[in-house]
Design an enzyme around this catalytic site. Structure first.
Site, PDB file in Angstrom:
ATOM      1  N   TYR A 233      40.997  73.136   7.439  1.00 30.18           N
ATOM      2  CA  TYR A 233      39.657  72.746   7.863  1.00 30.18           C
ATOM      3  C   TYR A 233      39.468  71.265   7.568  1.00 30.18           C
ATOM      4  O   TYR A 233      40.249  70.652   6.836  1.00 30.18           O
ATOM      5  CB  TYR A 233      38.582  73.585   7.160  1.00 30.18           C
ATOM      6  CG  TYR A 233      38.638  73.594   5.646  1.00 30.18           C
ATOM      7  CD1 TYR A 233      38.004  72.609   4.894  1.00 30.18           C
ATOM      8  CD2 TYR A 233      39.309  74.606   4.965  1.00 30.18           C
ATOM      9  CE1 TYR A 233      38.054  72.626   3.499  1.00 30.18           C
ATOM     10  CE2 TYR A 233      39.353  74.633   3.585  1.00 30.18           C
ATOM     11  CZ  TYR A 233      38.726  73.648   2.858  1.00 30.18           C
ATOM     12  OH  TYR A 233      38.763  73.669   1.474  1.00 30.18           O
TER      13      TYR A 233
ATOM     14  N   ASP B 116      35.140  79.136 -14.004  1.00 27.64           N
ATOM     15  CA  ASP B 116      36.488  79.696 -14.060  1.00 27.64           C
ATOM     16  C   ASP B 116      36.851  80.235 -15.430  1.00 27.64           C
ATOM     17  O   ASP B 116      37.668  81.159 -15.531  1.00 27.64           O
ATOM     18  CB  ASP B 116      37.515  78.629 -13.650  1.00 27.64           C
ATOM     19  CG  ASP B 116      37.610  78.450 -12.144  1.00 27.64           C
ATOM     20  OD1 ASP B 116      36.976  79.233 -11.412  1.00 27.64           O
ATOM     21  OD2 ASP B 116      38.316  77.533 -11.704  1.00 27.64           O
TER      22      ASP B 116
ATOM     23  N   ARG C  73      36.808  67.762  -2.744  1.00 24.51           N
ATOM     24  CA  ARG C  73      36.352  68.048  -4.098  1.00 24.51           C
ATOM     25  C   ARG C  73      35.829  66.795  -4.794  1.00 24.51           C
ATOM     26  O   ARG C  73      34.831  66.840  -5.519  1.00 24.51           O
ATOM     27  CB  ARG C  73      37.489  68.658  -4.922  1.00 24.51           C
ATOM     28  CG  ARG C  73      37.068  69.050  -6.341  1.00 24.51           C
ATOM     29  CD  ARG C  73      38.267  69.478  -7.179  1.00 24.51           C
ATOM     30  NE  ARG C  73      37.842  69.954  -8.490  1.00 24.51           N
ATOM     31  CZ  ARG C  73      37.553  69.176  -9.526  1.00 24.51           C
ATOM     32  NH1 ARG C  73      37.626  67.856  -9.391  1.00 24.51           N
ATOM     33  NH2 ARG C  73      37.180  69.699 -10.674  1.00 24.51           N
TER      34      ARG C  73
ATOM     35  N   GLU D 212      34.311  65.883 -22.093  1.00 23.61           N
ATOM     36  CA  GLU D 212      35.440  66.026 -21.168  1.00 23.61           C
ATOM     37  C   GLU D 212      36.672  65.346 -21.758  1.00 23.61           C
ATOM     38  O   GLU D 212      36.595  64.224 -22.255  1.00 23.61           O
ATOM     39  CB  GLU D 212      35.085  65.402 -19.812  1.00 23.61           C
ATOM     40  CG  GLU D 212      36.234  65.175 -18.858  1.00 23.61           C
ATOM     41  CD  GLU D 212      37.000  66.444 -18.507  1.00 23.61           C
ATOM     42  OE1 GLU D 212      38.241  66.378 -18.443  1.00 23.61           O
ATOM     43  OE2 GLU D 212      36.352  67.501 -18.306  1.00 23.61           O
TER      44      GLU D 212
END
Length: 393
Positions: A209, A291, A104, A30
């Protein structure tokens, strides 16, 4: 088998866990220096939460999530309800897993906590991927060349690995952008907002939400942006909106929506990008995932779910696989996932078009279709993706 996963987003973390569960040695690479609390709400439909259960993470994630009982579609100007669809316990009874809405960062943290620190290399930027018949290699910005039997590129919507594999191919601006904000429950307690709603209007829609067990309201306001604006609304989770910008963009909307937008202390603005569908995601010992393979607009709340599904099928496809068998195993993985992900990608784009119809006959016909659909299927059109599972091939 040794694998390298490039990118520690939701898809990369889930892929790492799925490959480790299949018995393989995984190094997660990463470029960020550390894991940070970035982004906002994510919706996890039953196709995703079933995978979290398989990974032993469902209880952990659910403990910090909200479980909506209903989805309400509303008109933009006065909040009149168009129709509503059932969620809550009925979803779990029907689909075998809950519908969750989470921050998230909470999902990311739950996934990352299961990966041993020795298996993660932060602050490591990948600048190239290559392979031969026996090994795939990752080259870092520091000049290191890391070898493995398999490389999984989960490097997001602006995937460089996708170009290394398939040539010139850029992210595609969707023509839409969004404001997002998180508001403490106390800030909106007087507004009588539905717990989960989508407000539809000409060229725009708003979704809100709860996350973190109802302590924070996740608010997303999507608007149509012309091609000339694509650079100014580039895909970025950290670009802040100008003060009051969101109120001007949604002038005339229902008082509750505008009040919530106005009370948001920190509003971010970002462009929504997608990727064109591919005929394949893999070459040899390297595959795309999430993605990087199928970035989609978020209008069916399936982006994270599809990446998590990719990860689960990847792990299944590579179980009991010898290094020499990896190219064929990756082809099986893509064959099992590509058609479904492409279908969901197209459905999400179609949903966005329907949400943004101008007032008049087209919007009235859309509303009638939504009501009629609800009479036949209480879970709504989004539920067409929820039965997708990870069966053995």
């Amino acid at each position: 088998m040794r694998a390298i996963v490039v990118g520690a987003g939701i898809g990369g973390l889930a892929a790492t866990l799925s490959l480790r569960a299949a018995g393989h040695e995984v190094t997660l690479v990463e470029r960020a220096r550390r894991f940070t609390e970035i982004g906002a709400g994510i919706q996890l439909a039953p196709n995703a939460t079933r995978v979290l259960r398989r990974l032993g993470l469902l209880d952990t994630v659910a403990a910090r999530a909200a479980r909506p009982s209903r989805l309400s579609f509303r008109t933009w100007s006065d909040g009149t309800e168009i129709c509503g669809y059932v969620l809550g316990p009925d979803v779990e009874d029907e689909f075998g897993a809950p519908y969750l809405q989470v921050h998230r960062a909470d999902l990311h943290q739950a996934l990352a906590a299961r990966i041993p620190p020795r298996s993660v290399r932060l602050n490591t930027q990948v600048v190239g991927i290559d392979q031969d018949d026996r090994t795939a290699h990752v080259t870092t910005a520091d000049g290191e060349r890391l070898g493995a039997d398999l490389v999984v590129a989960a490097d997001g919507v602006r995937s460089a690995a996708r170009q290394w594999l398939f040539g010139a191919d850029e992210a595609v601006f969707s023509g839409t952008a969004a404001y997002r904000a998180l508001l403490p429950a106390a800030e909106v307690a007087d507004l009588d907002l539905p717990e989960y709603a989508a407000w539809l209007g000409p060229g725009r829609h708003v979704v809100h939400y709860w996350v973190r067990g109802g302590r924070l309201l996740n608010l997303v306001a999507v608007f149509t942006a012309g091609a000339a604006e694509s650079e100014s609304v580039r895909e970025s989770w950290t670009a802040r909106a100008e003060p009051g910008e969101q109120l001007r963009e949604f002038a005339g909307w229902d008082r509750r929506v505008l009040t919530a937008l106005g009370r948001a202390g920190q509003v971010f603005r970002y462009g929504i990008n997608t990727r064109a569908p591919l005929a394949r995601w893999n070459i040899g010992r390297v595959t795309l995932l999430g993605d990087s393979a199928h970035a989609m607009v978020p209008f069916q709340a399936q982006g994270a779910a599809q990446a998590i599904m990719d990860a689960a099928v990847l792990g299944d496809s590579l179980a009991d696989t010898a290094p020499a068998e990896i190219p064929d195993a990756l082809t099986r993985f893509v064959r099992r996932r590509l058609a479904t992900a492409t279908r969901v990608q197209a459905g999400s784009a179609s949903a966005g078009d329907a949400y943004h119809l101008p007032d008049g006959p087209e919007a009235e016909a859309r509303n009638a279709r939504m009501v009629a659909y609800g009479d036949e299927n209480r879970f709504g059109p989004h539920a067409t993706a929820w039965r997708d599972d990870v069966p053995e091939e």
